[in-house]
Enzyme design. Structure first.
Site, mmCIF file in Angstrom:
data_model
loop_
_atom_site.group_PDB
_atom_site.id
_atom_site.type_symbol
_atom_site.label_atom_id
_atom_site.label_comp_id
_atom_site.label_asym_id
_atom_site.label_seq_id
_atom_site.Cartn_x
_atom_site.Cartn_y
_atom_site.Cartn_z
ATOM 1 N N ARG A 133 -10.903 -46.456 -16.813
ATOM 2 C CA ARG A 133 -10.347 -45.664 -15.721
ATOM 3 C C ARG A 133 -8.839 -45.565 -15.852
ATOM 4 O O ARG A 133 -8.161 -46.579 -16.015
ATOM 5 C CB ARG A 133 -10.706 -46.282 -14.365
ATOM 6 C CG ARG A 133 -10.302 -45.405 -13.184
ATOM 7 C CD ARG A 133 -10.713 -45.999 -11.854
ATOM 8 N NE ARG A 133 -9.735 -46.950 -11.349
ATOM 9 C CZ ARG A 133 -9.598 -47.265 -10.057
ATOM 10 N NH1 ARG A 133 -10.382 -46.715 -9.157
ATOM 11 N NH2 ARG A 133 -8.701 -48.150 -9.677
ATOM 12 N N THR A 137 -4.475 -41.511 -12.615
ATOM 13 C CA THR A 137 -5.298 -40.424 -12.069
ATOM 14 C C THR A 137 -6.588 -40.919 -11.444
ATOM 15 O O THR A 137 -7.236 -40.176 -10.701
ATOM 16 C CB THR A 137 -5.662 -39.434 -13.186
ATOM 17 O OG1 THR A 137 -6.498 -40.098 -14.151
ATOM 18 C CG2 THR A 137 -4.412 -38.910 -13.871
ATOM 19 N N ASP A 231 -9.445 -57.510 -8.810
ATOM 20 C CA ASP A 231 -9.989 -57.041 -10.082
ATOM 21 C C ASP A 231 -11.101 -57.987 -10.515
ATOM 22 O O ASP A 231 -10.851 -59.127 -10.916
ATOM 23 C CB ASP A 231 -8.890 -56.986 -11.144
ATOM 24 C CG ASP A 231 -9.370 -56.347 -12.443
ATOM 25 O OD1 ASP A 231 -10.336 -56.862 -13.049
ATOM 26 O OD2 ASP A 231 -8.775 -55.329 -12.846
ATOM 27 N N ASP A 234 -10.947 -59.451 -14.200
ATOM 28 C CA ASP A 234 -9.881 -60.435 -14.373
ATOM 29 C C ASP A 234 -10.236 -61.752 -13.702
ATOM 30 O O ASP A 234 -10.004 -62.833 -14.263
ATOM 31 C CB ASP A 234 -8.572 -59.903 -13.787
ATOM 32 C CG ASP A 234 -7.858 -58.967 -14.744
ATOM 33 O OD1 ASP A 234 -8.215 -58.930 -15.930
ATOM 34 O OD2 ASP A 234 -6.942 -58.253 -14.288
#
Length: 241
Positions: A133, A137, A231, A234
């Protein structure tokens, strides 16, 4: 699917201490939300806590994943299967009749694979899809896919812990459908979804099913789930910071 089934009802009365952004009584005809009982909520609290260590995070993910995969496997078709018990009595049971393919959206999706291996006792295979991703954007880009032969005859469990905007999910579903898998044979297995992500996916693929442990109503300006859990990759793999 009629338009009225794409929208969903949102309530917060199930837990007086719930964040107003966490929807614990979510209804959609194609979505299975795990029962929001205290045990699951306590596990989700650990996952959402920014102070939870990577090792603890991974341990708790395994516990939630088994609940998710169990709920997903409950959607598989079955046939009658009689067996003789140790007391020589006939037990009239059932047997699941369709092979399963788990497709991980890398890298976070691989965190759910062990739960699939533990929970499913029938024919099992795995595929991989890598989607990146763009953080500016928020648009997905397909980088790699490897799916097993005969996937079109199987129930496909898409393994992806986070459903934010729905872009990566829609890309993965497109890849799998292109291999001949009917929408109704696709089950999206997910730890945490946003309202926007759910609506984006079902506006394009109304016949898939989704199993999730939690639904949050909002996204941050950077399109991260809010309050979310950070995340996922992570935190699971210990690569934060």
């Amino acid at each position: 699917m009629p338009n009225e089934t794409i929208s969903a009802s949102w309530h917060t009365e199930t837990n007086g201490n719930a964040s107003p952004k966490c929807k614990e009584d979510f209804h959609h005809p194609q979505v299975v939300l795990l029962p929001q009982h205290n045990h699951l909520l306590s596990l989700m609290t650990i996952l959402r806590d920014a102070d939870t260590t990577a090792s603890r995070f991974a341990q708790v993910v395994e516990r939630v994943a088994e609940q998710l995969v169990g709920a997903a496997l409950n959607l598989l078709p079955t046939e009658k299967a009689d067996v003789i018990s140790p007391t020589r009595t006939t037990y009239r049971g059932v047997r699941q009749t369709q092979a399963v393919c788990g497709v991980s959206i890398l890298r976070a999706g691989a965190s759910l694979e062990n739960a699939v291996r533990r929970c499913y006792t029938g024919p099992l295979s795995f595929g991989k899809i890598l989607i990146q991703r763009d953080e500016t954007t928020c648009l997905p880009s397909l980088l790699y896919s490897k799916l097993p032969f005969g996937i079109e005859t199987k129930t496909v469990l898409i393994l992806e812990p986070m459903l934010a905007t729905g872009g990566s999910a829609c890309t993965a579903i497109e890849v799998i459908k292109a291999r001949g898998v009917p929408e109704e044979n696709i089950i999206f297995v997910n730890v945490l979804a946003s309202q926007r992500g759910i609506q984006a996916v079902f506006s394009r693929f109304p016949s898939i099913r989704l199993v999730t442990a939690a639904v949050d109503e909002e996204l941050t300006p950077r399109s991260h789930i809010d309050p979310g859990l950070g995340d996922f990759g992570d935190r699971f793999y210990g690569t934060e910071g």
